[in-house]
Design an enzyme around this catalytic site. Structure first.
Site: not given
Ligand SMILES: [Zn+2]
Length: 397
Positions: A102, A276, A314, A319
């Site tokens: 940036d 972003d 996920c 997960c």
């Molecule tokens: Zn996850």
């Protein structure tokens, strides 16, 4: 025939928007020196040349194709010249994919102490050691060229959306002069340069800024001065003005600072390509993880006995391998792994959400997929849930 030097980036719209129901979402591809970025896309923020608690393999696993690094932070520490001596930012942070830096303007305004902005540049006290520092369009370009990201951003003067009109007008005019100086100063041939549109919430100033910045030979167009304290309807109004004027413009559009799934979907529908935000990683470190339909608080006691993963299906490490109970325990014990797992999950969720949007656009079924996408984003009605105050600002050191 006059030879024109090839630009270091190119943008291709793969699926033009079909403006049914006012939807301007489009599928695209930005080709950069270190790889291709499919749009709409979200860029995780690596403030100090690292996305907090993650390594580059983690970022790849989460689905990141481009990351943002902060010019202001790297300028102050460890210094752009040092990074250049060590082979540039890609090598320094071990990331061989696209990077965007940036301009530094936002951090000067939001983080630095005792800043004074004059027409030539900004003088400020470092938030790290109190030393007096200065950034100008020319020095911001020099810093970004030394860092060597795929994309640099013109030095701008952002103000909060709710600032008084005179202040917005003044900062917008200055941003225009600085945009021209940034273009003049930028010389690195393997680095693209994006320009920033300002104008606050004032339709006429936004219009003037869009016309001015779009009239310059930038490789991409950033929409600045949003994702602050405006309401979602105010943001929509501004985007309507800006994107309306850019309809025939061949460059990517990047809305800086937006990061909640609902806000992202909202802006994609209005025709924004790139985003972003520190939001997914910052809220993860407080124990807030995104799941379809909302957030889960990993600090809540009821999860301590929950054997289910954070989110069924996920593919992130948290997960695939662990239970809510385990990650909740890690947060209570303040174990370092807690931050990595929660950050991995939130970035995986965000980047997967963008991939779902892209697949829906590619398949010509975005309209039909909207109820499911809104549900996943935790919104049943559009318009609720602005970015929380302060969350769109930069991460503390
Ligand atoms: Zn996850």
């Amino acid at each position: 025939m006059t030879a024109v030097a090839a630009r270091p980036s190119s943008f291709e719209v793969l699926t033009a928007p079909s403006p049914r129901g006012g939807i301007r979402a489009r599928l695209g591809r930005v080709a950069l020196p270190h790889g291709v970025v499919e749009t709409p896309q979200f860029m995780p923020v690596g403030t100090n040349a690292t996305v907090k608690s993650l390594d580059p393999d983690d970022l790849e696993a989460a689905g990141a194709s481009i990351v943002l690094a902060n010019t202001y932070h790297l300028f102050l520490r460890p210094g752009h010249e040092r990074i250049a001596r060590l082979g540039g930012l890609h090598r320094f942070m071990g990331w061989d994919h696209p990077i965007l830096t940036d301009s530094g303007g936002f951090q000067v305004v939001s983080l630095a102490d005792a800043r004074e902005i004059d027409d030539d540049g900004a003088t400020f006290r470092s938030h790290i050691d109190g030393s007096t520092q200065r950034l100008t369009p020319e020095s911001s370009m020099a810093v970004q060229e030394a860092l060597g990201a795929d994309v640099a951003v013109a030095f701008d003067h952002p103000v909060y959306p709710s600032s008084p009109r005179a202040e917005v007008a003044d900062a917008t005019e200055r941003t225009h002069r600085w945009a021209e100086r940034s273009l003049q100063a930028h010389g690195r041939p393997d680095q693209a340069l994006f320009g920033v549109i300002q104008g606050g919430l004032e339709p006429d100033l936004r219009e003037a800024s869009t016309r001015f910045i779009a009239g310059l030979p930038f490789d991409g167009l950033n929409i600045g001065g949003l994702a602050g304290d405006e309401t979602p309807p105010q943001r929509r109004e501004v985007l309507d003005v800006v994107i309306g004027l850019l309809e025939a413009d061949p460059r990517p559009r990047y809305l800086m600072g937006l990061g909640s799934p609902g806000d992202l979907l909202d802006a994609v529908l209005q025709g924004v390509d790139l985003f972003d935000s520190v939001l997914p990683s910052r809220v993860a470190r407080t124990g807030q993880v995104w799941v379809p339909g909302g957030r889960l608080d990993l600090r809540s006691a009821e999860l301590l006995d929950d054997p289910a993963p954070i989110e069924d299906g996920c593919e992130c490490l948290a997960c695939r391998r662990f239970s809510r109970a385990y990650v909740a325990h890690l947060f209570r014990a303040r174990e370092l792994l807690a931050y990595r797992l929660a950050t991995l999950h939130n970035l995986t969720f965000t980047l997967d959400f963008m991939a779902r949007i892209r697949r829906a656009i590619a398949g010509g079924r975005l309209q039909a997929a909207l109820p499911e996408l809104w549900l996943r984003a935790g919104r049943t009605v559009t318009g609720e849930g602005a970015t929380m105050a302060g969350e769109a600002t930069d991460e503390p050191a």
